[in-house]
Design a protein around this motif. Sequence first.
Motif, mmCIF file in Angstrom:
data_model
loop_
_atom_site.group_PDB
_atom_site.id
_atom_site.type_symbol
_atom_site.label_atom_id
_atom_site.label_comp_id
_atom_site.label_asym_id
_atom_site.label_seq_id
_atom_site.Cartn_x
_atom_site.Cartn_y
_atom_site.Cartn_z
ATOM 1 N N LEU A 493 91.465 66.016 78.262
ATOM 2 C CA LEU A 493 90.314 65.264 77.767
ATOM 3 C C LEU A 493 89.920 64.207 78.781
ATOM 4 C CD1 LEU A 493 91.696 64.769 74.143
ATOM 5 C CD2 LEU A 493 90.157 66.585 74.938
ATOM 6 N N GLN A 494 88.688 63.721 78.647
ATOM 7 C CA GLN A 494 88.241 62.672 79.560
ATOM 8 C C GLN A 494 87.486 61.596 78.797
ATOM 9 O OE1 GLN A 494 85.514 64.026 82.526
ATOM 10 N NE2 GLN A 494 83.902 64.569 81.094
ATOM 11 N N ILE A 495 87.392 60.435 79.421
ATOM 12 C CA ILE A 495 86.736 59.286 78.810
ATOM 13 C C ILE A 495 85.259 59.309 79.159
ATOM 14 C CG2 ILE A 495 86.813 56.777 78.588
ATOM 15 C CD1 ILE A 495 89.634 56.925 79.824
ATOM 16 N N ASP A 496 84.422 58.925 78.227
ATOM 17 C CA ASP A 496 82.977 58.889 78.438
ATOM 18 C C ASP A 496 82.583 57.505 78.951
ATOM 19 O OD1 ASP A 496 80.300 59.374 78.452
ATOM 20 O OD2 ASP A 496 80.029 59.247 76.280
ATOM 21 N N ASP A 497 82.179 57.458 80.195
ATOM 22 C CA ASP A 497 81.717 56.217 80.808
ATOM 23 C C ASP A 497 82.746 55.093 80.688
ATOM 24 O OD1 ASP A 497 79.347 57.406 81.521
ATOM 25 O OD2 ASP A 497 78.287 56.753 79.709
ATOM 26 N N ASP A 498 84.043 55.439 80.796
ATOM 27 C CA ASP A 498 85.129 54.451 80.734
ATOM 28 C C ASP A 498 85.134 53.660 79.436
ATOM 29 O OD1 ASP A 498 86.063 55.152 83.271
ATOM 30 O OD2 ASP A 498 84.640 53.776 84.241
ATOM 31 N N LYS A 499 84.553 54.229 78.384
ATOM 32 C CA LYS A 499 84.471 53.491 77.118
ATOM 33 C C LYS A 499 85.287 54.169 76.017
ATOM 34 C CE LYS A 499 79.916 51.510 78.094
ATOM 35 N NZ LYS A 499 78.497 51.422 77.667
ATOM 36 N N VAL A 500 84.854 55.336 75.593
ATOM 37 C CA VAL A 500 85.519 56.000 74.460
ATOM 38 C C VAL A 500 85.739 57.462 74.787
ATOM 39 C CG1 VAL A 500 84.539 54.426 72.749
ATOM 40 C CG2 VAL A 500 83.322 56.535 73.330
ATOM 41 N N VAL A 501 86.688 58.056 74.081
ATOM 42 C CA VAL A 501 86.946 59.476 74.239
ATOM 43 C C VAL A 501 86.759 60.213 72.914
ATOM 44 C CG1 VAL A 501 89.425 59.375 73.715
ATOM 45 C CG2 VAL A 501 88.565 61.156 75.235
ATOM 46 N N ILE A 502 86.693 59.443 71.825
ATOM 47 C CA ILE A 502 86.692 60.057 70.501
ATOM 48 C C ILE A 502 85.410 59.727 69.750
ATOM 49 C CG2 ILE A 502 87.805 58.116 69.326
ATOM 50 C CD1 ILE A 502 89.415 60.165 67.731
ATOM 51 N N ASN A 503 84.971 60.681 68.954
ATOM 52 C CA ASN A 503 83.831 60.498 68.061
ATOM 53 C C ASN A 503 84.234 61.087 66.722
ATOM 54 O OD1 ASN A 503 81.282 59.995 67.026
ATOM 55 N ND2 ASN A 503 80.473 61.956 67.745
ATOM 56 N N SER A 504 84.256 60.307 65.670
ATOM 57 C CA SER A 504 84.769 60.799 64.388
ATOM 58 C C SER A 504 83.721 60.696 63.301
ATOM 59 C CB SER A 504 86.020 60.023 63.979
ATOM 60 O OG SER A 504 85.693 58.830 63.302
ATOM 61 N N SER A 505 83.891 61.577 62.310
ATOM 62 C CA SER A 505 83.107 61.433 61.094
ATOM 63 C C SER A 505 83.787 60.398 60.204
ATOM 64 C CB SER A 505 83.008 62.777 60.367
ATOM 65 O OG SER A 505 84.290 63.268 60.022
ATOM 66 N N GLY A 506 83.124 59.992 59.149
ATOM 67 C CA GLY A 506 83.630 58.898 58.331
ATOM 68 C C GLY A 506 84.500 59.355 57.172
ATOM 69 N N PHE A 507 85.339 58.452 56.688
ATOM 70 C CA PHE A 507 86.149 58.684 55.494
ATOM 71 C C PHE A 507 86.318 57.353 54.771
ATOM 72 C CE2 PHE A 507 88.904 57.704 59.020
ATOM 73 C CZ PHE A 507 89.855 56.844 58.512
ATOM 74 N N TYR A 508 86.559 57.469 53.459
ATOM 75 C CA TYR A 508 86.610 56.259 52.636
ATOM 76 C C TYR A 508 88.032 55.735 52.506
ATOM 77 C CZ TYR A 508 81.730 56.705 51.310
ATOM 78 O OH TYR A 508 80.358 56.754 51.330
ATOM 79 N N LYS A 509 88.139 54.422 52.769
ATOM 80 C CA LYS A 509 89.389 53.693 52.620
ATOM 81 C C LYS A 509 89.058 52.331 52.027
ATOM 82 C CE LYS A 509 93.076 51.619 55.446
ATOM 83 N NZ LYS A 509 94.164 51.900 54.488
ATOM 84 N N ASP A 510 89.704 52.023 50.910
ATOM 85 C CA ASP A 510 89.431 50.775 50.187
ATOM 86 C C ASP A 510 87.952 50.654 49.818
ATOM 87 O OD1 ASP A 510 92.123 50.108 50.556
ATOM 88 O OD2 ASP A 510 91.692 49.152 52.499
ATOM 89 N N GLY A 511 87.335 51.807 49.524
ATOM 90 C CA GLY A 511 85.945 51.818 49.091
ATOM 91 C C GLY A 511 84.939 51.646 50.199
ATOM 92 N N ILE A 512 85.404 51.603 51.464
ATOM 93 C CA ILE A 512 84.508 51.378 52.606
ATOM 94 C C ILE A 512 84.601 52.578 53.536
ATOM 95 C CG2 ILE A 512 83.946 49.860 54.536
ATOM 96 C CD1 ILE A 512 85.312 47.587 53.035
ATOM 97 N N LEU A 513 83.490 52.981 54.133
ATOM 98 C CA LEU A 513 83.451 54.102 55.060
ATOM 99 C C LEU A 513 84.024 53.674 56.409
ATOM 100 C CD1 LEU A 513 82.487 57.059 55.064
ATOM 101 C CD2 LEU A 513 80.322 56.267 56.046
ATOM 102 N N HIS A 514 85.135 54.301 56.789
ATOM 103 C CA HIS A 514 85.824 53.966 58.031
ATOM 104 C C HIS A 514 85.656 55.081 59.068
ATOM 105 C CE1 HIS A 514 87.679 50.904 55.540
ATOM 106 N NE2 HIS A 514 88.318 50.400 56.590
ATOM 107 N N TYR A 515 85.912 54.702 60.333
ATOM 108 C CA TYR A 515 85.820 55.646 61.445
ATOM 109 C C TYR A 515 86.988 55.410 62.400
ATOM 110 C CZ TYR A 515 80.982 55.921 59.824
ATOM 111 O OH TYR A 515 79.851 56.058 59.057
ATOM 112 N N PHE A 516 87.270 56.424 63.232
ATOM 113 C CA PHE A 516 88.244 56.277 64.299
ATOM 114 C C PHE A 516 87.519 55.895 65.587
ATOM 115 C CE2 PHE A 516 90.960 59.022 61.639
ATOM 116 C CZ PHE A 516 92.141 58.285 61.695
#
Length: 636
Positions: A493-516
């Motif tokens: 895998l590689q990093i995008d523009d030295d910023k992030v490598v991951i893009n995630s869909s959302g899931f609910y935790k404590d009633g709030i939509l969270h992301y990785f």
Amino acid sequence: MSLPVQSVSISELDFSEIKKSLISYFKTSDSEFKDWDYTGSNLNTLIDVLAHNTHYNAMLSHLAINETFIDSAQLRQNVVSAAKLIGYTPRSVISAKATINIQVQLFDSTPEEHVIPRGSAFSGNLSNTQTGKNYNFTNLEDIKCKKLAQTNTYVAENVVLHQGYIETVNMQINNLLNKNEYVIDNKEIDTNTLKVIVYPEKSSQYLEVYSRFTDVTGINETSLIYFLYENYESKYVVSFGNNVFGKRPDNLNILRLQYLVSDGDKANKITQFTYTDFLDTTKVSNIQTETVSISSGGAAREEINSIKYNAPIQYIAQNRAVTADDYKALIYAQYPNAGTISVWGGEDNIPAQYGKVFICIRPNSTSDDVVPLQDKLEILSFLRGKKVMSIIPEIVDPEYIDIVIDVLFKYNPNLTDSATTEIERAIREKIVSFNNDYLQSFDGIFRHSMLSRVVDTSLPCVLNSLIRVFVSKQIVFDSNSPKEIILKYGTALQIDDDKVVINSSGFYKDGILHYFGDRADVNDMNRRILTLFYYDTASNKNIIVNNNAGEVDLSNGIAKILPITVDDMSTDANTNNTTQTVYLDMIPISNDIISQRNQLIRINTNRMFVYGEVDIVSVAGSNKSIDYSTFTRDRM
């Protein structure tokens, strides 16, 4: 009369060229026929007859030679005959199998068990409705139902039903017959269920049961073996030995052939079964069934192309499993539902497991991702007598790596009368075909340039395209059992523009939509640390709630997610699920991706994004180039 010196060309197959060659032969300078008019009706007719005769004979010889080789033969009887020379018998129809539980209600609770005899009739309904197609199923062994304590209920668990009905044929042994051969007239038999029994003349007393010849080891003049092959009428033939290599049955004895007649693959995926045989209502009040596993494994008789492929490699394997190709050849011959197979040694496994060979099979059916457990057990049982003694085969399930793509293209509206949405739909269909034709097999490689060529040449109006490639894994969080999750992406895998490598869909935790998300590890450039965040609309910022939710190994393409407690969605009025599905998309280091071991690559066509726009330069000319916008590699 002197003979012409020039000879007729014998290399021509075309009628007109043969005719020209004959005329040229007769027009040689030393021929007495050089001044004749070959366009005259009489000579022209004679030359046509000669040319036609030569043409027909040449074509007949050409076709006859082709039909003698297994690679070029077109007629089934010739392909089968060539395969027979290397000891290969084409696979018959294979009956589908299903597993059920049976519950029997008796009027009398005295017996300790109730037996449903071999060959009893069950019915499977394909559409699970009374108007759907019904298929016969039967049991090849007696079903012994055990009594439940203090009741008149009798149960049998994990009963295997085979699709079809049992047919019995009796013939008289005639040792005057050529090769002592006996033809089975029904072409729809499952030869795996064939029983060959010989009885004395005018007696039903059990005498001898013959087994199918599979191995020359230990065979002598008393061995009770039979040979099975397919004849020129596509019917199976049973033959016996000659009292030197295998025993020949005594003359005038009765040969009983018993086998299952099946509908093959037509009876797969049946979910409901009903006992339909005669019910003795004086003893039995009711029989109910419960499906444990739906019908599967049914297959039509082997086709010509399959025979051409399997016969040579099985001959090379010599009916033993030593190399990876040996395992593939044997499994393809035994398990017709195998779509693609991968085999690798334990030394190549991660982690290494010496003394093992790993087998991964993707079923033919596109709706089945894994091989049913019962089929796995049968394959392993079959391989037990073929493998090297110290090697332990293990069947593992395929692991799917989804490729998520963004397809962006520009087109010239002057070259089409279709709307943008219609062009997008056409390109989407081309990509679906590419996915089915070139991927989803263990030797499949996702070649970015090949897909780009498919898109660029899909329609004349398409001018250029950009395809963004991501690798994706789907994970399921269960609110009841948080656990560590390992994801293998099958590529670095590689990093995008030295910023992030991951893009995630959302899931609910404590009633709030969270992301990785992810952040750099200052001590290891090859490691990214996963974070957990949510978007705060009030401050218009991402709020990190867990700064160490896992890690990503970039060079090996492996992500580890630490246990996370998510919301129980069953409390939601709109759903009863306790689980949440999350997609984690990563950027591969290369746009070309290859499958390894049990990994299968496929384009996730449900998540594919296809977008087209008009190329303004092709419409308004170069003066519009100043306003021309190109597609970017990054998602916006």
